[in-house]
Write a protein that holds these residues in place. Structure first.
Motif, mmCIF file in Angstrom:
data_model
loop_
_atom_site.group_PDB
_atom_site.id
_atom_site.type_symbol
_atom_site.label_atom_id
_atom_site.label_comp_id
_atom_site.label_asym_id
_atom_site.label_seq_id
_atom_site.Cartn_x
_atom_site.Cartn_y
_atom_site.Cartn_z
ATOM 1 N N SER A 244 -6.732 -6.706 12.419
ATOM 2 C CA SER A 244 -6.859 -5.527 11.587
ATOM 3 C C SER A 244 -5.908 -4.458 12.109
ATOM 4 O O SER A 244 -5.914 -4.136 13.291
ATOM 5 N N ILE A 245 -5.076 -3.920 11.214
ATOM 6 C CA ILE A 245 -4.163 -2.849 11.600
ATOM 7 C C ILE A 245 -4.399 -1.656 10.689
ATOM 8 O O ILE A 245 -4.886 -1.805 9.574
ATOM 9 N N GLU A 246 -4.046 -0.475 11.183
ATOM 10 C CA GLU A 246 -4.234 0.737 10.394
ATOM 11 C C GLU A 246 -2.998 0.981 9.545
ATOM 12 O O GLU A 246 -1.886 1.079 10.060
ATOM 13 N N LEU A 247 -3.201 1.043 8.235
ATOM 14 C CA LEU A 247 -2.109 1.239 7.293
ATOM 15 C C LEU A 247 -2.241 2.602 6.622
ATOM 16 O O LEU A 247 -3.361 3.076 6.403
ATOM 17 N N PRO A 248 -1.115 3.246 6.258
ATOM 18 C CA PRO A 248 -1.198 4.469 5.473
ATOM 19 C C PRO A 248 -1.968 4.187 4.173
ATOM 20 O O PRO A 248 -1.906 3.070 3.632
ATOM 21 N N LYS A 249 -2.662 5.182 3.660
ATOM 22 C CA LYS A 249 -3.562 4.986 2.524
ATOM 23 C C LYS A 249 -2.939 4.267 1.324
ATOM 24 O O LYS A 249 -3.540 3.327 0.805
ATOM 25 N N PRO A 250 -1.749 4.671 0.831
ATOM 26 C CA PRO A 250 -1.228 3.960 -0.345
ATOM 27 C C PRO A 250 -0.986 2.470 -0.072
ATOM 28 O O PRO A 250 -1.226 1.624 -0.934
ATOM 29 N N ILE A 251 -0.556 2.164 1.141
ATOM 30 C CA ILE A 251 -0.310 0.767 1.503
ATOM 31 C C ILE A 251 -1.637 0.033 1.644
ATOM 32 O O ILE A 251 -1.793 -1.090 1.155
ATOM 33 N N LYS B 267 8.602 2.561 1.125
ATOM 34 C CA LYS B 267 9.044 3.948 1.218
ATOM 35 C C LYS B 267 7.985 4.766 0.488
ATOM 36 O O LYS B 267 7.721 4.530 -0.696
ATOM 37 N N LEU B 268 7.385 5.688 1.209
ATOM 38 C CA LEU B 268 6.325 6.517 0.629
ATOM 39 C C LEU B 268 6.876 7.882 0.248
ATOM 40 O O LEU B 268 7.796 8.395 0.894
ATOM 41 N N GLU B 269 6.294 8.446 -0.797
ATOM 42 C CA GLU B 269 6.602 9.807 -1.209
ATOM 43 C C GLU B 269 5.270 10.460 -1.530
ATOM 44 O O GLU B 269 4.617 10.086 -2.507
ATOM 45 N N GLY B 270 4.847 11.377 -0.673
ATOM 46 C CA GLY B 270 3.513 11.948 -0.827
ATOM 47 C C GLY B 270 2.484 10.856 -0.620
ATOM 48 O O GLY B 270 2.535 10.127 0.368
ATOM 49 N N ASP B 271 1.571 10.730 -1.573
ATOM 50 C CA ASP B 271 0.522 9.718 -1.481
ATOM 51 C C ASP B 271 0.826 8.499 -2.349
ATOM 52 O O ASP B 271 -0.091 7.796 -2.769
ATOM 53 N N ALA B 272 2.113 8.256 -2.608
ATOM 54 C CA ALA B 272 2.481 7.145 -3.488
ATOM 55 C C ALA B 272 3.558 6.270 -2.850
ATOM 56 O O ALA B 272 4.342 6.725 -2.014
ATOM 57 N N ILE B 273 3.580 5.029 -3.302
ATOM 58 C CA ILE B 273 4.648 4.112 -2.912
ATOM 59 C C ILE B 273 5.811 4.377 -3.865
ATOM 60 O O ILE B 273 5.685 4.189 -5.076
#
Length: 109
Positions: free
Chosen positions: A2-9, A96-102
């Motif tokens: 288990s790894i910690e991923l940014p929310k959108p991912i 590549k993230l922009e704000g809370d989106a991919i």
């Protein structure tokens, strides 16, 4: 693992595990670009078609194992299991993230 991923991912990976096309699209910006082994898909319509034909149809589920930064990208690697020749295959996802989106995603084997 288990790894910690940014929310959108994390949202995309969780939706992929359920093979839920609508939920997989949700974290993507409306004008996102998805590069899949050299093929380019732009916007939700084209990305939806990719998910339906290349992910859901073969039950391709990504299991992230490692995460690291590469310039302005977040790189996540791990196996993809499904009903396709050679399964499982190890994939690299460059987000590549922009704000809370991919904003962009490049997937390579």
């Amino acid at each position: 693992m288990s790894i910690e991923l940014p929310k959108p991912i994390a949202d995309y990976v969780a939706a992929n595990a359920q093979l839920d096309t609508d939920a997989m699209l949700k974290p993507f910006a409306a004008d996102a670009v998805f590069l899949d082994n050299g093929k380019r898909f732009e916007g939700h319509g084209q990305i939806r078609t990719l998910f339906e034909k290349e992910v859901v149809a073969v039950k391709a589920i990504f299991s992230p194992e490692t995460i690291y930064r590469e310039d302005d990208r977040i790189v996540v690697e791990g196996p993809v299991h499904g009903d396709f020749p050679g399964s499982p295959l190890r994939f690299t996802y460059r987000f590549k993230l922009e704000g809370d989106a991919i904003k962009a995603l490049e997937v390579t084997i």
